[in-house]
Write a protein that holds these residues in place. Structure first.
Motif, PDB file in Angstrom:
ATOM      1  N   VAL A 152       0.902  -0.205   4.882  1.00 36.81           N
ATOM      2  CA  VAL A 152      -0.362  -0.232   5.622  1.00 36.81           C
ATOM      3  C   VAL A 152      -1.162  -1.477   5.244  1.00 36.81           C
ATOM      4  N   ALA A 153      -1.241  -1.782   3.959  1.00 36.48           N
ATOM      5  CA  ALA A 153      -1.985  -2.968   3.522  1.00 36.48           C
ATOM      6  C   ALA A 153      -1.373  -4.243   4.096  1.00 36.48           C
TER       7      ALA A 153
ATOM      8  N   ASP B  84      -3.425  -6.729   6.670  1.00 34.91           N
ATOM      9  CA  ASP B  84      -3.631  -8.144   6.345  1.00 34.91           C
ATOM     10  C   ASP B  84      -3.305  -9.018   7.540  1.00 34.91           C
ATOM     11  N   LYS B  85      -2.291  -8.646   8.314  1.00 37.62           N
ATOM     12  CA  LYS B  85      -1.933  -9.409   9.507  1.00 37.62           C
ATOM     13  C   LYS B  85      -2.928  -9.162  10.643  1.00 37.62           C
TER      14      LYS B  85
ATOM     15  N   THR C  77      -5.932 -11.898  13.166  1.00 38.24           N
ATOM     16  CA  THR C  77      -6.317 -11.980  14.579  1.00 38.24           C
ATOM     17  C   THR C  77      -7.729 -11.457  14.800  1.00 38.24           C
ATOM     18  N   ALA C  78      -8.151 -10.482  13.997  1.00 38.01           N
ATOM     19  CA  ALA C  78      -9.521  -9.977  14.107  1.00 38.01           C
ATOM     20  C   ALA C  78     -10.521 -11.089  13.798  1.00 38.01           C
TER      21      ALA C  78
ATOM     22  N   VAL D 156      -7.517  -2.776   1.113  1.00 42.91           N
ATOM     23  CA  VAL D 156      -7.753  -3.887   2.051  1.00 42.91           C
ATOM     24  C   VAL D 156      -9.228  -4.181   2.254  1.00 42.91           C
ATOM     25  N   GLY D 157     -10.105  -3.416   1.623  1.00 43.25           N
ATOM     26  CA  GLY D 157     -11.536  -3.654   1.779  1.00 43.25           C
ATOM     27  C   GLY D 157     -12.073  -3.282   3.141  1.00 43.25           C
ATOM     28  N   ALA D 158     -11.643  -2.144   3.681  1.00 39.38           N
ATOM     29  CA  ALA D 158     -12.099  -1.706   5.002  1.00 39.38           C
ATOM     30  C   ALA D 158     -13.596  -1.410   4.999  1.00 39.38           C
TER      31      ALA D 158
END
Length: 319
Positions: free
Chosen positions: A146-147, A151-152, A156-157, A184-186
């Motif tokens: 998931v991480a 990251d990918k 694009t975000a 991931v620091g969501a």
């Protein structure tokens, strides 16, 4: 005990093959014959047993999925089906059985234990929702997957200045969402176990953009709502262009992490050790760094809660 068998059941999880390898090699080391059962409890009912050798489990420790395959079995859930399974095991002179899988698989193991079969369970579930063990085989690999994916998505975000909602697995459990979200620091982590306020989340996203951040990542467990539905709600409340990404079964596959391989090896070896010591009706798990034996009856007495400290950490870091 001269002959044991091993099966994998329920949803597959990275590290199952490493566990099969450990069971087979530990049994052979102790001079015990090992049989593999193809396609879980359904394969047991069909008598799909095959002898396992050192060569049977060569070059599999790094492979995802399960070489023994897995299948759901409605027939095994019945009293008649369980009695038939006992008959197959006795017909093949199987003295003990190792069951590798999640909640449903371990319940099947307990059913056989109640009918006089020596059984030890090994927890394997990417959801990490099995009580009595800190981790289940496959969980570490899943959150790393998931991480890696997020990251990918973040690239694009950022490029398009978008908000992304990422839907992860977890119908009744938010362990994947919580651990991966922290990694991931969501900006927001939405799980079934914790109440949430979409208006408050939207206000925080607006504040985040006002201080100059060009994108935001939200993680939602599938048991709460779909990623697409959440993306629409966030876009309606913020006016930000919002996209949804559903990771789906990519979380179950792939090469198991070193941590999952090591855990699988330790639990597989322990399971054989316990069977040969005359134990039955237990699950082998891990608490801290110690391998422990847990009565299967205790595993089903309550759900495994999220770590309160991680929930609080996520709240503090998402400001």
């Amino acid at each position: 005990m001269k002959r044991i068998a091993v099966l994998t059941s329920g949803g597959d999880a990275p590290g199952m093959n490493a566990a099969i390898r450990a069971v087979v090699r530990r049994a052979l080391y102790d001079g015990v014959e090992v049989y593999g059962i193809d396609r879980g409890f359904q394969g047991l009912l069909e008598g799909r047993l095959k002898p396992m050798t050192l060569g049977s489990v060569g070059d599999i420790v790094h492979r995802g999925g399960t070489i023994l395959q897995t299948a759901r079995s409605e027939a095994f859930k019945t009293e008649a089906g369980q009695e038939a399974a006992v008959g197959v095991l006795r017909e093949h002179a199987i003295g003990g059985l190792v069951v590798i899988g999640g909640d449903g698989s371990l319940r099947g193991a307990e059913a056989l234990h109640r009918r006089g079969i020596a059984v030890v369970g090994i927890p394997a579930s990417i959801d990490n929702d099995i009580a009595g063990t800190d981790e289940s085989i496959g969980f570490d690999t899943a959150i790393n997957t998931v991480a890696w994916a997020i990251d990918k998505i973040r690239d694009t975000a950022t490029s398009h200045e978008r908000t992304f909602v990422v839907e992860v697995m977890g119908r009744r459990s938010g362990h994947i969402a919580l651990w991966a979200g922290l990694a991931v620091g969501a900006e927001a982590i939405i799980v079934p176990e914790v109440p949430f306020d979409l208006d408050a989340i939207a206000r925080r996203l607006i504040q985040t953009k006002e201080r100059g951040k060009r994108h935001s990542i939200l993680i939602v467990a599938e048991g709460v709502m779909s990623g697409a539905a959440l993306a629409k709600e966030i876009e309606r409340r913020t006016g930000f262009e919002t996209r949804a990404s559903v990771l789906g079964h990519i979380q179950r596959g792939g090469t198991p992490s070193a941590r999952d391989r090591l855990l699988a090896g330790r639990l597989g070896s322990r399971a054989v050790e316990r069977l040969l010591a005359g134990q039955s009706g237990i699950m082998v798990g891990i608490r801290g760094e110690a391998i422990v034996d847990v009565p299967l009856a205790d595993v089903f007495r309550g759900e495994k809660p999220l770590m309160a400290s991680l929930i609080e950490l996520a709240r503090m870091l998402s400001i």
